[in-house]
Design a protein around this motif. Structure first.
Motif, mmCIF file in Angstrom:
data_model
loop_
_atom_site.group_PDB
_atom_site.id
_atom_site.type_symbol
_atom_site.label_atom_id
_atom_site.label_comp_id
_atom_site.label_asym_id
_atom_site.label_seq_id
_atom_site.Cartn_x
_atom_site.Cartn_y
_atom_site.Cartn_z
ATOM 1 N N SER A 159 0.831 -1.208 0.000
ATOM 2 C CA SER A 159 0.000 0.000 0.000
ATOM 3 C C SER A 159 0.864 1.257 0.000
ATOM 4 O O SER A 159 0.471 2.295 -0.538
ATOM 5 N N ASP A 160 2.073 1.179 0.587
ATOM 6 C CA ASP A 160 2.976 2.318 0.594
ATOM 7 C C ASP A 160 3.541 2.562 -0.799
ATOM 8 O O ASP A 160 3.706 3.707 -1.230
ATOM 9 N N VAL A 161 3.832 1.478 -1.515
ATOM 10 C CA VAL A 161 4.301 1.593 -2.900
ATOM 11 C C VAL A 161 3.218 2.240 -3.759
ATOM 12 O O VAL A 161 3.485 3.144 -4.559
ATOM 13 N N ILE A 162 1.985 1.776 -3.596
ATOM 14 C CA ILE A 162 0.868 2.316 -4.367
ATOM 15 C C ILE A 162 0.674 3.803 -4.053
ATOM 16 O O ILE A 162 0.447 4.615 -4.956
ATOM 17 N N LYS A 163 0.773 4.158 -2.783
ATOM 18 C CA LYS A 163 0.626 5.562 -2.399
ATOM 19 C C LYS A 163 1.671 6.431 -3.096
ATOM 20 O O LYS A 163 1.353 7.511 -3.632
ATOM 21 N N THR A 164 2.921 5.976 -3.105
ATOM 22 C CA THR A 164 3.984 6.741 -3.753
ATOM 23 C C THR A 164 3.715 6.908 -5.239
ATOM 24 O O THR A 164 3.873 8.011 -5.789
ATOM 25 N N ARG A 165 3.283 5.828 -5.910
ATOM 26 C CA ARG A 165 2.995 5.906 -7.345
ATOM 27 C C ARG A 165 1.863 6.890 -7.623
ATOM 28 O O ARG A 165 1.912 7.653 -8.594
ATOM 29 N N LEU A 166 0.828 6.881 -6.789
ATOM 30 C CA LEU A 166 -0.301 7.790 -6.992
ATOM 31 C C LEU A 166 0.105 9.245 -6.771
ATOM 32 O O LEU A 166 -0.426 10.152 -7.418
ATOM 33 N N VAL A 167 1.041 9.471 -5.847
ATOM 34 C CA VAL A 167 1.476 10.835 -5.550
ATOM 35 C C VAL A 167 2.335 11.396 -6.680
ATOM 36 O O VAL A 167 2.171 12.548 -7.091
ATOM 37 N N VAL A 168 3.257 10.594 -7.214
ATOM 38 C CA VAL A 168 4.212 11.121 -8.195
ATOM 39 C C VAL A 168 3.631 11.209 -9.603
ATOM 40 O O VAL A 168 4.181 11.918 -10.448
ATOM 41 N N GLN A 169 2.528 10.496 -9.886
ATOM 42 C CA GLN A 169 1.959 10.580 -11.229
ATOM 43 C C GLN A 169 1.215 11.901 -11.423
ATOM 44 O O GLN A 169 0.825 12.570 -10.457
ATOM 45 N N ASN A 170 1.022 12.270 -12.671
ATOM 46 C CA ASN A 170 0.245 13.463 -13.005
ATOM 47 C C ASN A 170 -1.229 13.125 -12.882
ATOM 48 O O ASN A 170 -1.745 12.284 -13.624
ATOM 49 N N SER A 171 -1.921 13.772 -11.958
ATOM 50 C CA SER A 171 -3.325 13.446 -11.711
ATOM 51 C C SER A 171 -4.235 13.826 -12.875
ATOM 52 O O SER A 171 -5.355 13.332 -12.969
ATOM 53 N N LEU A 172 -3.765 14.709 -13.769
ATOM 54 C CA LEU A 172 -4.567 15.097 -14.929
ATOM 55 C C LEU A 172 -4.396 14.111 -16.087
ATOM 56 O O LEU A 172 -5.225 14.074 -16.999
ATOM 57 N N ASP A 173 -3.314 13.347 -16.078
ATOM 58 C CA ASP A 173 -3.081 12.307 -17.086
ATOM 59 C C ASP A 173 -2.514 11.079 -16.386
ATOM 60 O O ASP A 173 -1.351 10.715 -16.555
#
Length: 345
Positions: free
Chosen positions: A127-141
């Motif tokens: 879940s920590d890995v997933i959180k990091t991926r969601l944070v660093v990605q561009n939320s608009l794309d």
């Protein structure tokens, strides 16, 4: 944490867990913007190229206000299982190291807390890995449309071990974290000029913030490298946005120092330190409010807005014992009324 977060025997285990969960969700949600800035600065995405304050402006300009809560959902979801595993591990470790009088040294208690934290972190590490991926990605794309989609994509495209990338750094970082906590708590009596059993709630709160600040500062390089390892992925745009490319943990340390200098391992520390006081403050205040609601529901206090004790209530009884006592008294009262009525007729 400090004394005010200790289990109150007047609350059931489920009430304590729920209160802690509510407090955790509230404090995490409120301080999520600082957490997002901390992570993008650690990873080294384009948001953080011009410093801490500019990172806020860049995130807002490029992705909008909602971007400050990227990954907050998974961060909140993991609170309850993390707390449950941590508490169970801590209690087990404490039981193994109690003396004949049921006492545990301060050093062993800190080690127990660190071990419990490591076990809990490893259990829910994906879940920590997933959180990091969601944070660093561009939320608009976005590359990931949500928590489950991220889990499925990482597993299918990168394999199961990708969900545990950087997990060894959690264990390694626990050593300086424990040493930092121990260093602070061993010198608190000198800092305040009085023994620890006389500390006020405010002093305990300050102690918790101080210990967290020192411990997290000492262990921060390990977390920085862990975040970079979690974020780096060949299937993401710009390789996950990581500012250095590396082949493993040791190479990541080397590349960061080579590109940014030794202090580059502490990128994001400012946001992390600024987060400590509001995070702990909101956690403690919301936990205390939930605690008052539970104590009022259980019948120990007269109002959820204060700690005024209910008159005539034995505060040493557990919730179930108090309910049974009240049921017994009601039954006796009811039988007494029935006997009075039958005597009249």
């Amino acid at each position: 944490m400090t004394a005010s977060m200790k289990r109150d025997n007047r609350m059931s285990a489920s009430q304590s867990l729920i209160s802690g969960g509510v407090a955790g969700v509230f404090s995490r949600t409120a301080t999520s913007p600082l957490d997002v800035v901390k992570i993008v600065t650690q990873v080294g995405t384009f948001h953080s190229k011009r410093g801490f304050l500019n990172a806020f402006h860049t995130v807002y300009r490029e992705e909008g206000l909602r971007a400050f809560w990227k990954g907050n959902c998974v961060a909140c979801i993991r609170i309850v299982p993390y707390s449950a595993v941590q508490l169970a591990t801590y209690n087990r470790f404490i039981q193994l190291h109690m003396d004949d009088l049921g006492r545990v040294s301060q050093w062993r208690a800190i080690v127990a807390g660190s071990v419990a934290g490591i076990v809990a972190a490893l259990v829910i590490y994906p879940s920590d890995v997933i959180k990091t991926r969601l944070v660093v990605q561009n939320s608009l794309d976005p590359a990931y449309r949500g928590v489950l989609h991220a889990l499925r994509c990482i597993y299918r495209k990168e394999g199961f071990l990708a969900l545990y990338r950087g997990a060894s750094l959690t264990v390694m970082g626990a050593v300086p974290f424990s040493c930092g906590s121990f260093l602070v708590y061993m010198n608190l009596d000198k800092l305040w000029g009085e023994p620890s059993f006389r500390f006020t709630p405010l002093q305990n709160f300050i102690n918790g913030c101080l210990a967290a600040g020192v411990a997290q500062t000492l262990s921060f390089p390990f977390e920085t490298v862990k975040r970079k390892m979690q974020a780096q992925s060949p299937v993401l745009p710009h390789y996950g946005g990581v500012d250095v490319h590396f082949t493993g943990m040791v190479d990541c340390f080397r590349q960061v120092v080579k590109a940014q200098g030794f202090l580059g391992l502490w990128n994001g520390l400012t946001a992390n330190l600024l987060k400590i006081v509001p995070y702990f403050g909101l956690m403690f205040s919301s936990f205390e409010f939930c605690k008052r609601v539970c104590l009022y529901k259980n019948g120990y206090i007269v109002s959820p807005l204060s700690y005024q004790l209910a008159p005539g209530v034995d505060q040493s009884l557990g919730p179930q014992e108090l309910r049974e006592l009240r049921r017994l008294l009601r039954n006796r009262s009811f039988k007494s009324e029935q006997s009075t009525v039958s005597n009249r007729w």
